[in-house]
Design a protein around this motif. Structure first.
Motif, PDB file in Angstrom:
ATOM      1  N   LEU A 178      -1.298   1.296   7.799  1.00  0.00           N
ATOM      2  CA  LEU A 178      -2.343   1.760   8.714  1.00  0.00           C
ATOM      3  C   LEU A 178      -3.675   1.123   8.341  1.00  0.00           C
ATOM      4  CD1 LEU A 178      -3.310   3.565  11.005  1.00  0.00           C
ATOM      5  CD2 LEU A 178      -3.511   5.447   9.359  1.00  0.00           C
ATOM      6  N   GLY A 179      -3.965   1.084   7.030  1.00  0.00           N
ATOM      7  CA  GLY A 179      -5.172   0.411   6.583  1.00  0.00           C
ATOM      8  C   GLY A 179      -5.141  -1.068   6.882  1.00  0.00           C
ATOM      9  N   GLY A 180      -3.943  -1.681   6.745  1.00  0.00           N
ATOM     10  CA  GLY A 180      -3.809  -3.095   7.060  1.00  0.00           C
ATOM     11  C   GLY A 180      -4.107  -3.397   8.518  1.00  0.00           C
ATOM     12  N   VAL A 181      -3.621  -2.528   9.408  1.00  0.00           N
ATOM     13  CA  VAL A 181      -3.864  -2.711  10.850  1.00  0.00           C
ATOM     14  C   VAL A 181      -5.335  -2.496  11.181  1.00  0.00           C
ATOM     15  CG1 VAL A 181      -3.374  -1.791  13.142  1.00  0.00           C
ATOM     16  CG2 VAL A 181      -1.506  -2.112  11.510  1.00  0.00           C
ATOM     17  N   ILE A 182      -5.898  -1.377  10.717  1.00  0.00           N
ATOM     18  CA  ILE A 182      -7.286  -1.035  11.045  1.00  0.00           C
ATOM     19  C   ILE A 182      -8.261  -2.058  10.477  1.00  0.00           C
ATOM     20  CG2 ILE A 182      -9.134   0.646  10.684  1.00  0.00           C
ATOM     21  CD1 ILE A 182      -6.965   2.827  10.641  1.00  0.00           C
ATOM     22  N   LEU A 196      -6.870   0.809   0.288  1.00  0.00           N
ATOM     23  CA  LEU A 196      -6.226  -0.279  -0.448  1.00  0.00           C
ATOM     24  C   LEU A 196      -5.509  -1.233   0.499  1.00  0.00           C
ATOM     25  CD1 LEU A 196      -5.874  -1.322  -3.282  1.00  0.00           C
ATOM     26  CD2 LEU A 196      -3.783   0.004  -3.489  1.00  0.00           C
ATOM     27  N   GLY A 197      -4.996  -0.699   1.615  1.00  0.00           N
ATOM     28  CA  GLY A 197      -4.329  -1.538   2.601  1.00  0.00           C
ATOM     29  C   GLY A 197      -5.257  -2.549   3.237  1.00  0.00           C
ATOM     30  N   GLY A 198      -6.549  -2.229   3.305  1.00  0.00           N
ATOM     31  CA  GLY A 198      -7.505  -3.162   3.882  1.00  0.00           C
ATOM     32  C   GLY A 198      -8.221  -4.022   2.867  1.00  0.00           C
ATOM     33  N   GLU A 199      -8.172  -3.649   1.598  1.00  0.00           N
ATOM     34  CA  GLU A 199      -8.920  -4.354   0.552  1.00  0.00           C
ATOM     35  C   GLU A 199      -8.296  -5.684   0.167  1.00  0.00           C
ATOM     36  OE1 GLU A 199     -11.135  -5.574  -2.748  1.00  0.00           O
ATOM     37  OE2 GLU A 199     -11.661  -4.067  -1.260  1.00  0.00           O
ATOM     38  N   TRP A 200      -6.989  -5.699  -0.008  1.00  0.00           N
ATOM     39  CA  TRP A 200      -6.348  -6.851  -0.645  1.00  0.00           C
ATOM     40  C   TRP A 200      -6.597  -8.159   0.093  1.00  0.00           C
ATOM     41  CZ3 TRP A 200      -2.564 -10.296   0.953  1.00  0.00           C
ATOM     42  CH2 TRP A 200      -2.078 -11.147  -0.048  1.00  0.00           C
ATOM     43  N   ALA A 201      -6.319  -8.172   1.390  1.00  0.00           N
ATOM     44  CA  ALA A 201      -6.444  -9.425   2.136  1.00  0.00           C
ATOM     45  C   ALA A 201      -7.874  -9.934   2.120  1.00  0.00           C
ATOM     46  CB  ALA A 201      -5.969  -9.228   3.573  1.00  0.00           C
ATOM     47  N   GLY A 202      -8.831  -9.037   2.257  1.00  0.00           N
ATOM     48  CA  GLY A 202     -10.227  -9.457   2.248  1.00  0.00           C
ATOM     49  C   GLY A 202     -10.627 -10.063   0.917  1.00  0.00           C
ATOM     50  N   ALA A 203     -10.150  -9.466  -0.171  1.00  0.00           N
ATOM     51  CA  ALA A 203     -10.482  -9.980  -1.498  1.00  0.00           C
ATOM     52  C   ALA A 203      -9.883 -11.368  -1.709  1.00  0.00           C
ATOM     53  CB  ALA A 203      -9.985  -9.016  -2.574  1.00  0.00           C
ATOM     54  N   SER A 243       1.276  -7.999   6.654  1.00  0.00           N
ATOM     55  CA  SER A 243       2.480  -8.454   5.955  1.00  0.00           C
ATOM     56  C   SER A 243       2.508  -7.927   4.526  1.00  0.00           C
ATOM     57  CB  SER A 243       2.547  -9.984   5.961  1.00  0.00           C
ATOM     58  OG  SER A 243       1.419 -10.548   5.318  1.00  0.00           O
ATOM     59  N   TYR A 244       1.364  -7.893   3.879  1.00  0.00           N
ATOM     60  CA  TYR A 244       1.277  -7.395   2.502  1.00  0.00           C
ATOM     61  C   TYR A 244       1.668  -5.929   2.426  1.00  0.00           C
ATOM     62  CZ  TYR A 244      -0.872  -6.478  -2.097  1.00  0.00           C
ATOM     63  OH  TYR A 244      -1.100  -6.112  -3.401  1.00  0.00           O
TER      64      TYR A 244
END
Length: 447
Positions: free
Chosen positions: A84-88, A144-151, A386-387
Protein backbone atom coordinates in the motif's frame (compact mmCIF):
# COMPACT_ATOMS: atom_id res chain seq x y z
CA UNK A 1 11.29 -0.84 -24.55
CA UNK A 2 12.07 -1.19 -20.85
CA UNK A 3 15.84 -0.99 -21.19
CA UNK A 4 15.79 1.13 -24.34
CA UNK A 5 13.80 3.89 -22.66
CA UNK A 6 16.09 3.76 -19.65
CA UNK A 7 19.26 3.83 -21.75
CA UNK A 8 18.06 6.70 -23.95
CA UNK A 9 17.15 8.68 -20.85
CA UNK A 10 20.56 7.93 -19.34
CA UNK A 11 22.46 8.88 -22.53
CA UNK A 12 20.53 12.14 -22.92
CA UNK A 13 21.13 12.96 -19.29
CA UNK A 14 24.85 12.25 -19.60
CA UNK A 15 25.03 14.57 -22.61
CA UNK A 16 23.10 17.51 -21.13
CA UNK A 17 23.13 17.36 -17.33
CA UNK A 18 26.09 18.39 -15.23
CA UNK A 19 27.18 15.91 -12.56
CA UNK A 20 27.17 16.91 -8.92
CA UNK A 21 30.62 17.64 -7.52
CA UNK A 22 32.26 14.88 -5.47
CA UNK A 23 31.57 16.52 -2.11
CA UNK A 24 27.90 16.78 -3.12
CA UNK A 25 27.85 13.10 -4.08
CA UNK A 26 29.16 12.22 -0.63
CA UNK A 27 26.25 14.18 0.83
CA UNK A 28 23.84 12.34 -1.48
CA UNK A 29 25.34 9.01 -0.41
CA UNK A 30 24.87 9.82 3.27
CA UNK A 31 21.33 11.15 2.71
CA UNK A 32 20.46 8.02 0.74
CA UNK A 33 21.75 5.77 3.50
CA UNK A 34 20.52 7.70 6.56
CA UNK A 35 16.85 7.36 5.74
CA UNK A 36 16.87 3.62 5.28
CA UNK A 37 19.11 3.29 8.34
CA UNK A 38 16.58 5.14 10.48
CA UNK A 39 13.65 3.32 8.92
CA UNK A 40 15.29 -0.03 9.65
CA UNK A 41 16.30 1.04 13.13
CA UNK A 42 12.60 1.59 13.80
CA UNK A 43 11.55 -1.61 12.07
CA UNK A 44 14.19 -3.79 13.72
CA UNK A 45 13.43 -2.42 17.18
CA UNK A 46 9.92 -3.68 16.67
CA UNK A 47 11.05 -7.02 15.22
CA UNK A 48 13.35 -7.65 18.17
CA UNK A 49 10.75 -6.73 20.76
CA UNK A 50 8.18 -8.92 18.99
CA UNK A 51 10.51 -11.88 19.50
CA UNK A 52 11.54 -11.00 23.05
CA UNK A 53 8.76 -9.28 24.99
CA UNK A 54 5.65 -8.31 22.98
CA UNK A 55 4.09 -11.76 23.27
CA UNK A 56 3.94 -11.30 27.07
CA UNK A 57 3.16 -7.58 27.13
CA UNK A 58 0.42 -7.38 24.53
CA UNK A 59 -0.83 -10.99 24.18
CA UNK A 60 -0.52 -12.37 27.72
CA UNK A 61 -3.50 -14.74 27.70
CA UNK A 62 -1.64 -17.36 25.70
CA UNK A 63 1.29 -19.76 26.00
CA UNK A 64 4.76 -18.29 25.25
CA UNK A 65 4.97 -19.81 21.76
CA UNK A 66 1.41 -18.81 20.83
CA UNK A 67 2.07 -15.33 22.18
CA UNK A 68 5.11 -15.13 19.93
CA UNK A 69 2.98 -16.27 16.99
CA UNK A 70 0.58 -13.42 17.65
CA UNK A 71 3.43 -10.94 18.02
CA UNK A 72 4.84 -12.13 14.69
CA UNK A 73 1.37 -11.65 13.21
CA UNK A 74 1.71 -7.95 13.97
CA UNK A 75 5.21 -8.16 12.44
CA UNK A 76 3.51 -9.47 9.28
CA UNK A 77 1.08 -6.52 9.32
CA UNK A 78 4.07 -4.24 8.79
CA UNK A 79 4.92 -6.20 5.66
CA UNK A 80 1.36 -6.53 4.36
CA UNK A 81 0.96 -2.76 4.49
CA UNK A 82 4.18 -2.14 2.54
CA UNK A 83 2.59 -2.65 -0.91
CA UNK A 84 0.00 0.00 0.00
CA UNK A 85 2.87 2.34 0.82
CA UNK A 86 4.56 1.34 -2.42
CA UNK A 87 1.45 2.25 -4.44
CA UNK A 88 0.72 5.51 -2.60
CA UNK A 89 4.24 6.87 -2.34
CA UNK A 90 5.33 5.40 -5.68
CA UNK A 91 2.60 7.38 -7.42
CA UNK A 92 3.55 10.51 -5.48
CA UNK A 93 7.27 9.97 -6.14
CA UNK A 94 6.73 9.86 -9.90
CA UNK A 95 4.38 12.84 -9.83
CA UNK A 96 5.76 15.17 -7.12
CA UNK A 97 9.40 14.13 -6.89
CA UNK A 98 11.71 11.82 -4.97
CA UNK A 99 12.78 14.34 -2.30
CA UNK A 100 9.25 15.30 -1.17
CA UNK A 101 8.18 11.71 -0.67
CA UNK A 102 11.33 10.81 1.25
CA UNK A 103 10.54 13.55 3.77
CA UNK A 104 6.98 12.26 4.25
CA UNK A 105 8.02 8.64 4.79
CA UNK A 106 10.68 9.54 7.35
CA UNK A 107 8.28 11.69 9.40
CA UNK A 108 5.59 8.99 9.35
CA UNK A 109 7.94 6.23 10.42
CA UNK A 110 9.46 8.24 13.26
CA UNK A 111 6.06 9.31 14.58
CA UNK A 112 4.71 5.75 14.65
CA UNK A 113 7.77 4.41 16.45
CA UNK A 114 7.66 7.20 19.01
CA UNK A 115 4.01 6.45 19.76
CA UNK A 116 4.81 2.77 20.36
CA UNK A 117 7.15 3.94 23.14
CA UNK A 118 4.13 5.54 24.89
CA UNK A 119 1.66 2.71 24.26
CA UNK A 120 0.11 1.17 27.41
CA UNK A 121 0.29 -2.63 27.61
CA UNK A 122 -2.54 -5.16 27.73
CA UNK A 123 -2.56 -5.08 31.54
CA UNK A 124 -3.31 -1.34 31.51
CA UNK A 125 -5.97 -0.95 28.80
CA UNK A 126 -6.84 -4.48 27.70
CA UNK A 127 -7.71 -5.30 24.10
CA UNK A 128 -7.21 -1.71 22.94
CA UNK A 129 -3.47 -2.13 23.47
CA UNK A 130 -2.76 -4.79 20.80
CA UNK A 131 -5.25 -3.11 18.46
CA UNK A 132 -3.41 0.20 18.61
CA UNK A 133 -0.10 -1.65 18.25
CA UNK A 134 -1.36 -3.26 15.05
CA UNK A 135 -2.51 0.12 13.73
CA UNK A 136 0.87 1.74 14.41
CA UNK A 137 2.58 -1.23 12.81
CA UNK A 138 0.34 -0.77 9.77
CA UNK A 139 1.50 2.81 9.27
CA UNK A 140 5.11 1.81 9.91
CA UNK A 141 4.87 -0.60 6.99
CA UNK A 142 3.24 2.01 4.75
CA UNK A 143 6.11 4.40 5.43
CA UNK A 144 8.78 1.77 4.80
CA UNK A 145 7.01 0.71 1.60
CA UNK A 146 7.52 4.20 0.19
CA UNK A 147 11.00 4.87 1.59
CA UNK A 148 13.14 2.25 -0.10
CA UNK A 149 12.70 3.15 -3.75
CA UNK A 150 13.16 6.85 -3.10
CA UNK A 151 16.37 6.26 -1.17
CA UNK A 152 17.79 4.07 -3.95
CA UNK A 153 16.76 6.54 -6.66
CA UNK A 154 18.37 9.39 -4.74
CA UNK A 155 21.74 7.70 -5.32
CA UNK A 156 21.07 6.22 -8.77
CA UNK A 157 19.58 9.35 -10.35
CA UNK A 158 22.19 11.71 -8.89
CA UNK A 159 25.14 9.49 -9.85
CA UNK A 160 26.94 8.24 -12.93
CA UNK A 161 25.32 5.35 -14.79
CA UNK A 162 28.60 3.46 -15.05
CA UNK A 163 28.71 3.35 -11.23
CA UNK A 164 25.08 2.38 -10.82
CA UNK A 165 25.88 -0.65 -8.66
CA UNK A 166 27.82 1.36 -6.09
CA UNK A 167 25.37 4.24 -6.02
CA UNK A 168 22.38 1.94 -5.58
CA UNK A 169 24.18 0.19 -2.72
CA UNK A 170 24.24 3.36 -0.59
CA UNK A 171 20.62 2.98 0.42
CA UNK A 172 21.19 -0.75 0.88
CA UNK A 173 23.78 -0.04 3.55
CA UNK A 174 21.07 1.60 5.64
CA UNK A 175 19.37 -1.59 6.87
CA UNK A 176 22.69 -2.96 8.12
CA UNK A 177 23.46 0.31 9.88
CA UNK A 178 19.95 0.43 11.31
CA UNK A 179 20.25 -3.14 12.54
CA UNK A 180 23.58 -2.31 14.19
CA UNK A 181 22.06 0.71 15.90
CA UNK A 182 18.96 -1.16 17.08
CA UNK A 183 20.96 -4.16 18.31
CA UNK A 184 23.44 -1.91 20.11
CA UNK A 185 20.73 0.17 21.78
CA UNK A 186 18.78 -2.90 22.91
CA UNK A 187 21.96 -4.59 24.17
CA UNK A 188 22.96 -1.50 26.14
CA UNK A 189 19.51 -1.12 27.68
CA UNK A 190 19.34 -4.84 28.51
CA UNK A 191 22.77 -4.65 30.17
CA UNK A 192 21.89 -1.58 32.24
CA UNK A 193 18.57 -2.75 33.66
CA UNK A 194 17.30 -5.94 35.24
CA UNK A 195 15.04 -8.37 33.39
CA UNK A 196 12.07 -7.08 35.38
CA UNK A 197 12.90 -3.46 34.55
CA UNK A 198 13.39 -4.33 30.88
CA UNK A 199 9.93 -5.92 30.77
CA UNK A 200 8.39 -3.04 32.72
CA UNK A 201 9.79 0.05 30.99
CA UNK A 202 13.25 -0.63 29.52
CA UNK A 203 11.85 -1.87 26.21
CA UNK A 204 10.35 1.59 25.61
CA UNK A 205 13.67 3.46 25.53
CA UNK A 206 14.85 2.31 22.06
CA UNK A 207 11.50 3.37 20.60
CA UNK A 208 11.69 6.80 22.27
CA UNK A 209 15.15 7.40 20.79
CA UNK A 210 13.68 7.15 17.30
CA UNK A 211 12.19 10.65 17.47
CA UNK A 212 15.63 12.22 17.95
CA UNK A 213 17.13 10.13 15.15
CA UNK A 214 14.30 11.09 12.76
CA UNK A 215 15.08 14.77 13.34
CA UNK A 216 18.72 14.14 12.46
CA UNK A 217 17.70 12.32 9.29
CA UNK A 218 15.41 15.15 8.17
CA UNK A 219 18.18 17.69 8.71
CA UNK A 220 20.62 15.69 6.59
CA UNK A 221 18.14 15.15 3.76
CA UNK A 222 17.12 18.81 3.74
CA UNK A 223 20.45 19.71 2.11
CA UNK A 224 19.95 17.38 -0.89
CA UNK A 225 18.07 18.64 -3.92
CA UNK A 226 15.75 16.82 -6.28
CA UNK A 227 17.42 14.32 -8.60
CA UNK A 228 18.56 15.70 -12.00
CA UNK A 229 16.73 12.89 -13.79
CA UNK A 230 13.38 13.78 -12.24
CA UNK A 231 13.93 17.49 -12.89
CA UNK A 232 14.61 16.69 -16.54
CA UNK A 233 11.50 14.50 -16.67
CA UNK A 234 9.47 17.33 -15.16
CA UNK A 235 10.76 19.97 -17.58
CA UNK A 236 10.22 17.73 -20.60
CA UNK A 237 6.55 17.16 -19.79
CA UNK A 238 6.93 13.38 -20.15
CA UNK A 239 5.41 12.50 -16.80
CA UNK A 240 2.49 10.08 -17.14
CA UNK A 241 -0.89 10.90 -15.59
CA UNK A 242 -1.15 7.67 -13.60
CA UNK A 243 2.24 5.98 -13.14
CA UNK A 244 0.79 2.97 -11.30
CA UNK A 245 -1.83 2.30 -13.98
CA UNK A 246 0.79 2.73 -16.71
CA UNK A 247 3.06 0.31 -14.89
CA UNK A 248 0.50 -2.50 -14.74
CA UNK A 249 -0.64 -1.94 -18.32
CA UNK A 250 2.72 -1.77 -20.06
CA UNK A 251 5.41 -3.19 -17.75
CA UNK A 252 3.77 -6.20 -16.09
CA UNK A 253 6.57 -8.62 -16.98
CA UNK A 254 9.27 -6.31 -15.67
CA UNK A 255 7.21 -5.92 -12.50
CA UNK A 256 6.99 -9.70 -12.06
CA UNK A 257 10.71 -10.29 -12.60
CA UNK A 258 11.71 -7.45 -10.28
CA UNK A 259 9.35 -8.83 -7.63
CA UNK A 260 10.86 -12.32 -7.86
CA UNK A 261 14.26 -10.87 -7.04
CA UNK A 262 13.06 -10.13 -3.51
CA UNK A 263 11.90 -13.56 -2.39
CA UNK A 264 15.06 -15.53 -1.57
CA UNK A 265 16.99 -12.73 0.16
CA UNK A 266 13.94 -11.76 2.23
CA UNK A 267 13.37 -15.24 3.61
CA UNK A 268 17.08 -15.66 4.38
CA UNK A 269 17.07 -12.35 6.24
CA UNK A 270 13.99 -13.35 8.24
CA UNK A 271 15.71 -16.58 9.25
CA UNK A 272 18.95 -14.90 10.31
CA UNK A 273 17.61 -11.77 11.99
CA UNK A 274 14.07 -12.45 13.24
CA UNK A 275 13.43 -16.18 13.72
CA UNK A 276 16.91 -16.71 15.14
CA UNK A 277 15.90 -14.65 18.20
CA UNK A 278 12.95 -16.91 18.97
CA UNK A 279 14.85 -20.12 18.23
CA UNK A 280 17.83 -19.16 20.38
CA UNK A 281 15.87 -17.93 23.40
CA UNK A 282 12.73 -20.11 23.42
CA UNK A 283 13.92 -23.37 21.87
CA UNK A 284 17.58 -23.51 22.88
CA UNK A 285 17.18 -21.53 26.10
CA UNK A 286 20.17 -19.30 25.33
CA UNK A 287 20.67 -15.83 26.75
CA UNK A 288 19.38 -12.91 24.68
CA UNK A 289 22.90 -11.48 24.67
CA UNK A 290 24.24 -14.39 22.60
CA UNK A 291 22.02 -13.85 19.58
CA UNK A 292 21.99 -10.05 19.95
CA UNK A 293 25.80 -10.08 19.87
CA UNK A 294 25.75 -12.23 16.74
CA UNK A 295 23.31 -9.85 15.03
CA UNK A 296 25.38 -6.85 16.05
CA UNK A 297 28.62 -8.27 14.63
CA UNK A 298 26.96 -9.54 11.46
CA UNK A 299 25.10 -6.31 10.75
CA UNK A 300 28.23 -4.21 11.40
CA UNK A 301 30.27 -6.22 8.89
CA UNK A 302 27.46 -6.28 6.35
CA UNK A 303 27.60 -2.49 5.93
CA UNK A 304 31.09 -2.30 4.31
CA UNK A 305 30.38 -5.63 2.58
CA UNK A 306 27.35 -4.06 0.91
CA UNK A 307 29.46 -1.20 -0.48
CA UNK A 308 32.09 -3.68 -1.64
CA UNK A 309 29.60 -5.89 -3.46
CA UNK A 310 27.98 -2.81 -5.05
CA UNK A 311 31.36 -1.70 -6.42
CA UNK A 312 32.10 -5.25 -7.60
CA UNK A 313 28.83 -5.30 -9.53
CA UNK A 314 30.04 -2.34 -11.60
CA UNK A 315 32.98 -4.50 -12.72
CA UNK A 316 31.49 -7.98 -13.20
CA UNK A 317 27.77 -7.28 -13.53
CA UNK A 318 24.77 -7.04 -11.23
CA UNK A 319 23.30 -10.44 -12.09
CA UNK A 320 26.63 -12.22 -11.61
CA UNK A 321 26.99 -10.90 -8.06
CA UNK A 322 23.33 -11.54 -7.30
CA UNK A 323 23.29 -15.15 -8.51
CA UNK A 324 26.55 -15.96 -6.73
CA UNK A 325 25.02 -14.74 -3.49
CA UNK A 326 21.93 -16.89 -4.01
CA UNK A 327 24.04 -20.00 -4.57
CA UNK A 328 26.14 -19.22 -1.48
CA UNK A 329 23.00 -18.86 0.65
CA UNK A 330 22.16 -22.58 0.30
CA UNK A 331 25.06 -23.89 2.46
CA UNK A 332 24.37 -21.11 4.96
CA UNK A 333 20.79 -22.32 5.32
CA UNK A 334 21.86 -25.95 5.62
CA UNK A 335 24.43 -25.19 8.32
CA UNK A 336 22.37 -22.65 10.27
CA UNK A 337 20.42 -24.94 12.61
CA UNK A 338 23.16 -27.52 13.25
CA UNK A 339 25.51 -24.72 14.29
CA UNK A 340 22.85 -22.95 16.35
CA UNK A 341 22.12 -26.25 18.15
CA UNK A 342 25.70 -26.43 19.44
CA UNK A 343 24.95 -23.47 21.70
CA UNK A 344 28.54 -22.19 21.30
CA UNK A 345 28.61 -18.41 21.21
CA UNK A 346 31.53 -18.13 18.76
CA UNK A 347 29.95 -20.61 16.35
CA UNK A 348 26.60 -18.81 16.47
CA UNK A 349 28.25 -15.46 15.80
CA UNK A 350 30.14 -17.02 12.88
CA UNK A 351 27.08 -18.49 11.13
CA UNK A 352 24.91 -15.40 11.63
CA UNK A 353 27.71 -13.10 10.47
CA UNK A 354 28.51 -15.27 7.46
CA UNK A 355 24.83 -15.42 6.57
CA UNK A 356 24.42 -11.65 6.77
CA UNK A 357 27.46 -11.10 4.55
CA UNK A 358 26.01 -13.53 1.98
CA UNK A 359 22.74 -11.64 2.24
CA UNK A 360 24.65 -8.38 1.70
CA UNK A 361 25.97 -9.69 -1.63
CA UNK A 362 22.38 -9.94 -2.87
CA UNK A 363 20.96 -6.92 -1.13
CA UNK A 364 23.78 -4.66 -2.38
CA UNK A 365 22.77 -5.13 -6.01
CA UNK A 366 19.02 -5.48 -5.51
CA UNK A 367 18.42 -1.76 -5.94
CA UNK A 368 20.44 -1.59 -9.16
CA UNK A 369 18.62 -4.60 -10.57
CA UNK A 370 15.10 -3.46 -9.69
CA UNK A 371 15.46 0.19 -10.76
CA UNK A 372 16.98 -0.91 -14.10
CA UNK A 373 13.71 -2.67 -14.92
CA UNK A 374 11.72 0.58 -15.28
CA UNK A 375 11.96 3.85 -17.25
CA UNK A 376 12.25 7.14 -15.34
CA UNK A 377 8.61 8.18 -15.60
CA UNK A 378 7.42 5.12 -13.62
CA UNK A 379 10.64 4.20 -11.85
CA UNK A 380 9.52 5.14 -8.33
CA UNK A 381 6.21 3.28 -8.73
CA UNK A 382 7.76 0.25 -10.40
CA UNK A 383 10.58 -0.04 -7.90
CA UNK A 384 8.37 0.49 -4.84
CA UNK A 385 5.64 -1.90 -5.91
CA UNK A 386 7.94 -4.69 -7.08
CA UNK A 387 10.04 -4.39 -3.93
CA UNK A 388 7.04 -4.57 -1.60
CA UNK A 389 4.87 -7.03 -3.52
CA UNK A 390 7.85 -9.33 -4.03
CA UNK A 391 8.39 -9.56 -0.31
CA UNK A 392 4.69 -10.15 0.33
CA UNK A 393 4.14 -12.72 -2.42
CA UNK A 394 7.29 -14.63 -1.61
CA UNK A 395 6.58 -15.10 2.06
CA UNK A 396 9.08 -12.59 3.38
CA UNK A 397 6.17 -10.83 5.07
CA UNK A 398 5.12 -13.99 6.83
CA UNK A 399 8.45 -15.79 6.95
CA UNK A 400 8.95 -15.62 10.76
CA UNK A 401 5.33 -16.70 11.25
CA UNK A 402 5.70 -19.55 8.73
CA UNK A 403 8.93 -20.68 10.37
CA UNK A 404 7.35 -20.62 13.83
CA UNK A 405 4.34 -22.64 12.62
CA UNK A 406 6.58 -25.14 10.81
CA UNK A 407 8.65 -25.72 13.91
CA UNK A 408 5.64 -25.90 16.22
CA UNK A 409 3.95 -28.39 13.87
CA UNK A 410 6.88 -30.63 13.00
CA UNK A 411 9.29 -30.02 15.91
CA UNK A 412 12.00 -30.05 13.26
CA UNK A 413 14.18 -27.36 11.72
CA UNK A 414 14.50 -29.38 8.51
CA UNK A 415 11.21 -28.06 7.10
CA UNK A 416 12.31 -24.48 7.78
CA UNK A 417 15.53 -25.06 5.84
CA UNK A 418 13.56 -26.52 2.90
CA UNK A 419 11.30 -23.48 2.90
CA UNK A 420 14.27 -21.08 2.79
CA UNK A 421 16.00 -23.05 0.02
CA UNK A 422 12.81 -23.11 -2.06
CA UNK A 423 12.55 -19.32 -1.75
CA UNK A 424 16.14 -19.03 -2.99
CA UNK A 425 15.26 -21.19 -6.00
CA UNK A 426 12.40 -18.89 -6.99
CA UNK A 427 14.71 -15.88 -7.08
CA UNK A 428 17.34 -17.78 -9.06
CA UNK A 429 14.67 -18.63 -11.62
CA UNK A 430 13.57 -15.00 -11.83
CA UNK A 431 17.12 -13.77 -12.44
CA UNK A 432 17.67 -16.41 -15.12
CA UNK A 433 14.48 -15.35 -16.93
CA UNK A 434 15.41 -11.69 -16.52
CA UNK A 435 18.75 -12.30 -18.24
CA UNK A 436 17.05 -13.91 -21.23
CA UNK A 437 14.30 -11.28 -21.28
CA UNK A 438 16.65 -8.29 -21.27
CA UNK A 439 19.00 -9.95 -23.76
CA UNK A 440 16.05 -10.56 -26.11
CA UNK A 441 14.91 -6.95 -25.78
CA UNK A 442 18.43 -5.75 -26.56
CA UNK A 443 18.52 -8.00 -29.66
CA UNK A 444 15.06 -6.84 -30.85
CA UNK A 445 15.92 -3.18 -30.37
CA UNK A 446 19.20 -3.59 -32.25
CA UNK A 447 17.26 -4.84 -35.26
Amino acid sequence: MVLTTMRRSAMTRQATDPRPPQHSMRHVAFASMIGTALEWYDFMIYNTMAALVFGQLFFPQTSPMVGTLMAFSTYAVGYVSRPLGGVIFGQLGDRLGRRTVLTLTLVLMGACTGLIALLPTYRAIGLASPLVLVMLRLFQGIALGGEWAGAVLLGVEHGQQERRGLHASWAQMGPGAGTVASSAVIAIVAACVSSEQFMSWGWRLPFALSGILAGVGLWIRHGVGETPEFEKLQSSGKKVASPVLHLFRHHAKSLLLASMSRIGPDVLYALLVVFSLTYATQVLGLSRSVILSALLVGAALSVPATAGFGALADKVGVRAVYMTGLVASVPVICLFFPIMNTGHTAAIILIVTGGLIVHASMYAVQGAFITACFPAEIRYSGSSISYTFGSLAGGGAFAPLIMTVLYRTTSSSFTIALYAIAATGVTLLGLAIAGQYFAQEKHNNAH
